[in-house]
Design a protein around this motif. Structure first.
Motif, PDB file in Angstrom:
ATOM      1  N   LEU A  47       0.824  -1.203   0.000  1.00 19.55           N
ATOM      2  CA  LEU A  47       0.000   0.000   0.000  1.00 19.55           C
ATOM      3  C   LEU A  47       0.862   1.258   0.000  1.00 19.55           C
ATOM      4  CD1 LEU A  47      -2.700   1.470   0.199  1.00 19.55           C
ATOM      5  CD2 LEU A  47      -2.626   1.149   2.685  1.00 19.55           C
ATOM      6  N   VAL A  48       1.897   1.274   0.825  1.00 19.63           N
ATOM      7  CA  VAL A  48       2.782   2.434   0.878  1.00 19.63           C
ATOM      8  C   VAL A  48       3.421   2.681  -0.485  1.00 19.63           C
ATOM      9  CG1 VAL A  48       4.949   3.303   1.846  1.00 19.63           C
ATOM     10  CG2 VAL A  48       3.224   2.289   3.357  1.00 19.63           C
ATOM     11  N   ALA A  49       3.936   1.624  -1.112  1.00 26.09           N
ATOM     12  CA  ALA A  49       4.573   1.772  -2.419  1.00 26.09           C
ATOM     13  C   ALA A  49       3.580   2.264  -3.465  1.00 26.09           C
ATOM     14  CB  ALA A  49       5.187   0.440  -2.848  1.00 26.09           C
ATOM     15  N   ARG A  50       2.364   1.717  -3.429  1.00 29.11           N
ATOM     16  CA  ARG A  50       1.363   2.102  -4.419  1.00 29.11           C
ATOM     17  C   ARG A  50       0.955   3.568  -4.248  1.00 29.11           C
ATOM     18  NH1 ARG A  50      -2.033  -1.704  -3.595  1.00 29.11           N
ATOM     19  NH2 ARG A  50      -3.603  -0.597  -2.381  1.00 29.11           N
ATOM     20  N   LEU A  51       0.774   4.006  -3.000  1.00 28.24           N
ATOM     21  CA  LEU A  51       0.360   5.387  -2.761  1.00 28.24           C
ATOM     22  C   LEU A  51       1.454   6.368  -3.174  1.00 28.24           C
ATOM     23  CD1 LEU A  51      -1.502   5.123   0.670  1.00 28.24           C
ATOM     24  CD2 LEU A  51      -2.510   5.565  -1.580  1.00 28.24           C
ATOM     25  N   ARG A  52       2.698   6.030  -2.918  1.00 30.90           N
ATOM     26  CA  ARG A  52       3.784   6.908  -3.350  1.00 30.90           C
ATOM     27  C   ARG A  52       3.794   7.051  -4.877  1.00 30.90           C
ATOM     28  NH1 ARG A  52       8.272   4.453   0.803  1.00 30.90           N
ATOM     29  NH2 ARG A  52       7.923   5.933   2.512  1.00 30.90           N
ATOM     30  N   SER A  53       3.594   5.947  -5.552  1.00 28.00           N
ATOM     31  CA  SER A  53       3.540   5.997  -7.012  1.00 28.00           C
ATOM     32  C   SER A  53       2.310   6.747  -7.490  1.00 28.00           C
ATOM     33  CB  SER A  53       3.543   4.573  -7.572  1.00 28.00           C
ATOM     34  OG  SER A  53       3.351   4.571  -8.970  1.00 28.00           O
ATOM     35  N   ASP A  54       1.163   6.485  -6.859  1.00 29.03           N
ATOM     36  CA  ASP A  54      -0.087   7.132  -7.263  1.00 29.03           C
ATOM     37  C   ASP A  54      -0.010   8.645  -7.140  1.00 29.03           C
ATOM     38  OD1 ASP A  54      -1.314   4.755  -7.873  1.00 29.03           O
ATOM     39  OD2 ASP A  54      -2.443   4.603  -5.987  1.00 29.03           O
ATOM     40  N   ALA A  55       0.696   9.150  -6.117  1.00 29.78           N
ATOM     41  CA  ALA A  55       0.761  10.595  -5.902  1.00 29.78           C
ATOM     42  C   ALA A  55       1.401  11.297  -7.097  1.00 29.78           C
ATOM     43  CB  ALA A  55       1.534  10.908  -4.624  1.00 29.78           C
ATOM     44  N   ALA A  56       2.497  10.725  -7.622  1.00 29.70           N
ATOM     45  CA  ALA A  56       3.162  11.328  -8.776  1.00 29.70           C
ATOM     46  C   ALA A  56       2.312  11.183 -10.034  1.00 29.70           C
ATOM     47  CB  ALA A  56       4.530  10.693  -8.984  1.00 29.70           C
ATOM     48  N   LEU A 175      -5.642  12.063  -6.463  1.00 26.97           N
ATOM     49  CA  LEU A 175      -6.067  13.120  -7.371  1.00 26.97           C
ATOM     50  C   LEU A 175      -6.518  14.355  -6.598  1.00 26.97           C
ATOM     51  CD1 LEU A 175      -8.072  11.036 -10.002  1.00 26.97           C
ATOM     52  CD2 LEU A 175      -5.967  12.323 -10.455  1.00 26.97           C
ATOM     53  N   HIS A 176      -7.247  14.147  -5.517  1.00 25.67           N
ATOM     54  CA  HIS A 176      -7.730  15.270  -4.695  1.00 25.67           C
ATOM     55  C   HIS A 176      -6.562  15.992  -4.027  1.00 25.67           C
ATOM     56  CE1 HIS A 176     -10.928  17.271  -2.243  1.00 25.67           C
ATOM     57  NE2 HIS A 176      -9.903  17.432  -1.419  1.00 25.67           N
ATOM     58  N   GLU A 177      -5.697  15.236  -3.374  1.00 22.80           N
ATOM     59  CA  GLU A 177      -4.598  15.852  -2.630  1.00 22.80           C
ATOM     60  C   GLU A 177      -3.567  16.469  -3.567  1.00 22.80           C
ATOM     61  OE1 GLU A 177      -5.221  16.325   0.315  1.00 22.80           O
ATOM     62  OE2 GLU A 177      -6.878  14.896   0.442  1.00 22.80           O
ATOM     63  N   ALA A 178      -3.323  15.848  -4.715  1.00 19.64           N
ATOM     64  CA  ALA A 178      -2.390  16.428  -5.678  1.00 19.64           C
ATOM     65  C   ALA A 178      -2.925  17.750  -6.224  1.00 19.64           C
ATOM     66  CB  ALA A 178      -2.135  15.450  -6.827  1.00 19.64           C
ATOM     67  N   THR A 179      -4.248  17.868  -6.342  1.00 25.13           N
ATOM     68  CA  THR A 179      -4.833  19.144  -6.762  1.00 25.13           C
ATOM     69  C   THR A 179      -4.529  20.226  -5.749  1.00 25.13           C
ATOM     70  OG1 THR A 179      -6.633  17.987  -7.920  1.00 25.13           O
ATOM     71  CG2 THR A 179      -6.952  20.313  -7.452  1.00 25.13           C
ATOM     72  N   HIS A 180      -4.670  19.908  -4.459  1.00 22.41           N
ATOM     73  CA  HIS A 180      -4.344  20.894  -3.428  1.00 22.41           C
ATOM     74  C   HIS A 180      -2.874  21.315  -3.509  1.00 22.41           C
ATOM     75  CE1 HIS A 180      -8.159  21.115  -1.582  1.00 22.41           C
ATOM     76  NE2 HIS A 180      -8.146  19.931  -0.997  1.00 22.41           N
ATOM     77  N   ARG A 181      -1.991  20.340  -3.703  1.00 22.77           N
ATOM     78  CA  ARG A 181      -0.582  20.707  -3.799  1.00 22.77           C
ATOM     79  C   ARG A 181      -0.343  21.617  -4.999  1.00 22.77           C
ATOM     80  NH1 ARG A 181       4.128  16.277  -3.498  1.00 22.77           N
ATOM     81  NH2 ARG A 181       3.046  15.369  -5.290  1.00 22.77           N
ATOM     82  N   LEU A 182      -0.970  21.300  -6.123  1.00 21.83           N
ATOM     83  CA  LEU A 182      -0.772  22.107  -7.321  1.00 21.83           C
ATOM     84  C   LEU A 182      -1.344  23.513  -7.147  1.00 21.83           C
ATOM     85  CD1 LEU A 182       0.514  21.742 -10.088  1.00 21.83           C
ATOM     86  CD2 LEU A 182      -1.744  21.150 -10.985  1.00 21.83           C
ATOM     87  N   GLN A 183      -2.458  23.631  -6.430  1.00 20.53           N
ATOM     88  CA  GLN A 183      -3.019  24.955  -6.176  1.00 20.53           C
ATOM     89  C   GLN A 183      -1.974  25.870  -5.533  1.00 20.53           C
ATOM     90  OE1 GLN A 183      -6.214  23.623  -3.726  1.00 20.53           O
ATOM     91  NE2 GLN A 183      -7.706  23.433  -5.401  1.00 20.53           N
ATOM     92  N   PHE A 184      -1.255  25.334  -4.553  1.00 21.02           N
ATOM     93  CA  PHE A 184      -0.299  26.165  -3.814  1.00 21.02           C
ATOM     94  C   PHE A 184       1.047  26.289  -4.507  1.00 21.02           C
ATOM     95  CE2 PHE A 184      -3.327  25.426  -0.410  1.00 21.02           C
ATOM     96  CZ  PHE A 184      -3.305  26.643   0.275  1.00 21.02           C
ATOM     97  N   THR A 185       1.447  25.291  -5.279  1.00 24.19           N
ATOM     98  CA  THR A 185       2.749  25.373  -5.942  1.00 24.19           C
ATOM     99  C   THR A 185       2.677  26.100  -7.281  1.00 24.19           C
ATOM    100  OG1 THR A 185       2.411  23.155  -6.892  1.00 24.19           O
ATOM    101  CG2 THR A 185       3.647  23.301  -4.824  1.00 24.19           C
ATOM    102  N   VAL A 264     -11.869  18.355  -9.937  1.00 25.13           N
ATOM    103  CA  VAL A 264     -10.754  17.829 -10.722  1.00 25.13           C
ATOM    104  C   VAL A 264     -10.627  16.324 -10.560  1.00 25.13           C
ATOM    105  CG1 VAL A 264      -8.235  17.840 -10.930  1.00 25.13           C
ATOM    106  CG2 VAL A 264      -9.480  19.996 -10.756  1.00 25.13           C
ATOM    107  N   MET A 265     -10.801  15.826  -9.337  1.00 27.88           N
ATOM    108  CA  MET A 265     -10.645  14.388  -9.128  1.00 27.88           C
ATOM    109  C   MET A 265     -11.701  13.608  -9.904  1.00 27.88           C
ATOM    110  SD  MET A 265     -11.955  14.132  -5.152  1.00 27.88           S
ATOM    111  CE  MET A 265     -11.202  12.545  -4.823  1.00 27.88           C
ATOM    112  N   ASP A 266     -12.884  14.180 -10.042  1.00 34.58           N
ATOM    113  CA  ASP A 266     -13.918  13.491 -10.814  1.00 34.58           C
ATOM    114  C   ASP A 266     -13.758  13.712 -12.316  1.00 34.58           C
ATOM    115  OD1 ASP A 266     -15.000  12.437  -8.536  1.00 34.58           O
ATOM    116  OD2 ASP A 266     -16.586  13.929  -8.346  1.00 34.58           O
ATOM    117  N   ALA A 267     -13.224  14.877 -12.699  1.00 32.47           N
ATOM    118  CA  ALA A 267     -13.000  15.137 -14.126  1.00 32.47           C
ATOM    119  C   ALA A 267     -11.902  14.242 -14.686  1.00 32.47           C
ATOM    120  CB  ALA A 267     -12.633  16.606 -14.333  1.00 32.47           C
ATOM    121  N   ALA A 268     -10.868  14.011 -13.890  1.00 34.53           N
ATOM    122  CA  ALA A 268      -9.788  13.121 -14.320  1.00 34.53           C
ATOM    123  C   ALA A 268     -10.164  11.661 -14.148  1.00 34.53           C
ATOM    124  CB  ALA A 268      -8.518  13.418 -13.522  1.00 34.53           C
TER     125      ALA A 268
END
Length: 357
Positions: A47-56, A175-185, A264-268
């Motif tokens: 699970l840890v490995a999959r989530l790390r990959s999923d985030a990118a 997808l949801h959390e990556a959107t938040h990161r992108l909003q701020f970066t 965004v998470m639902d659009a993607a």
């Protein structure tokens, strides 16, 4: 499921920021935190490995949907357990509130207040620590420049409770959390604007006239009876006009950020998460669910208000994107003046006329 690196925790001994013993808050949250679901070492490692990959992977999809962030580095996520998330959350709150200008008080009074507040913050963090799936903290990380956290045991527990495919659900959360990161970066001014608004609100709240609060007490009591425990409505009534204006801006911003991420998470989703429709319907029902005690706590902590934020912000985003496309929606990120107000979030046409006319 430990964090990738240790995080120092402020002690609360300084005179700056909120009078909270942050170290006590962290220790209290750790003691009160419920253990996560049972998982074998192999399950946890996978699970840890999959989530790390999923985030990118997720942030790549988010950039394609939003048109934001192309050319920025794809940063890793930290996959953590519940205690590690709690420690990071406490550290993030301390950093966010560090510059609040508070009235001078004696060291003894500050110490007493800090201890009480530390216990209260720890209890709240412990409650939320069993529910948070992920979080982007704009002020977290070793350099304080942002950190994306995914809480592996909570993702695992939610996926099992919803009975949806594990691979799909993890990517959907990312997808949801990556959107938040992108909003701020990808929006250069957003981080400093958010911190300044929070600092201003806290400074004004600490220095508020208590007699004015007492004058509004009958109105507050009527609101308690009519709002059915809507903590946000009660908080708003306790503010003076200037405080309420700042609170309005903060609520408008957080509603936009949450609703945009949900959209965004639902659009993607349909292209990359085959079971997105099932996940969304079951997850929305889960947001509204819980037993009586859980629902009371959610109301007291403002979680119910946050759930409404998702719906209002998502509806605003959907309306604007349908009207002027994602490029037109991205006008919200041009400057603080282009952000929608709370009234415009409820009536997207007014924002469209103001910004696009």
């Amino acid at each position: 499921m430990q964090p990738d690196y240790p995080q120092p925790v402020p002690t609360g001994s300084t005179e700056r920021g909120l009078p909270v013993d942050w170290d006590l808050a962290r220790r209290t949250a750790g003691r009160l935190m419920q253990p996560g679901p049972e998982a074998t070492r192999i399950e946890a490692t996978e699970l840890v490995a999959r989530l790390r990959s999923d985030a990118a992977v997720a942030e790549g999809h988010v950039r394609d949907v939003t048109g934001l962030g192309h050319g920025l580095p794809l940063l890793p996520a930290d996959v953590v357990d519940r205690p590690a998330w709690a420690a990071a959350a406490v550290l993030g709150m301390a950093a966010l509130t560090a510059d609040a200008q508070l009235p001078a008080v004696s060291r003894a009074a500050r110490a007493l207040t800090a201890r009480t507040a530390g216990l209260q913050v720890g209890g709240i963090v412990a409650y939320l620590g069993g529910r948070v799936l992920g979080q982007y903290d704009p002020f977290g990380g070793p350099a304080g420049d942002g950190r994306l956290l995914l809480v592996a045991p909570n993702v695992h527990a939610a996926q099992q409770a919803l009975d949806v495919p594990a691979a799909d659900f993890g990517l959907w959360v990312c997808l949801h959390e990556a959107t938040h990161r992108l909003q701020f970066t990808a929006v250069p001014w957003l981080r400093s604007y958010f911190a300044a608004e929070v600092g201003q609100f806290l400074s004004m709240a600490q220095g508020s006239d208590r007699s004015a609060v007492l004058d509004r007490l009958p109105e507050v009591l009527r609101a308690v009876r009519s709002s059915r425990g809507d903590s946000l409505a009660i908080v708003e009534l306790l503010q003076g006009p200037e405080q309420r204006a700042v609170l309005d801006r903060l609520l408008a911003l957080t509603t936009l950020l949450e609703g945009h991420a949900d959209h965004v998470m639902d659009a993607a989703g349909p292209q990359v998460v085959p079971s997105v429709a099932t996940i969304r319907s079951r997850f929305t029902a889960r947001r509204r669910g819980g037993g009586l005690v859980d629902r009371v706590l959610r109301a007291l902590l403002g979680v119910e208000a946050k759930v409404r934020q998702y719906a209002v912000g998502s509806a605003f985003t959907r309306h604007v994107v349908l009207a002027v496309g994602m490029e037109g929606f991205n006008r919200v990120w041009e400057s603080p003046e282009s952000l929608p107000s709370r009234s415009e979030l409820a009536d997207p046409g007014t924002w469209l006329r103001r910004v696009h006319s």
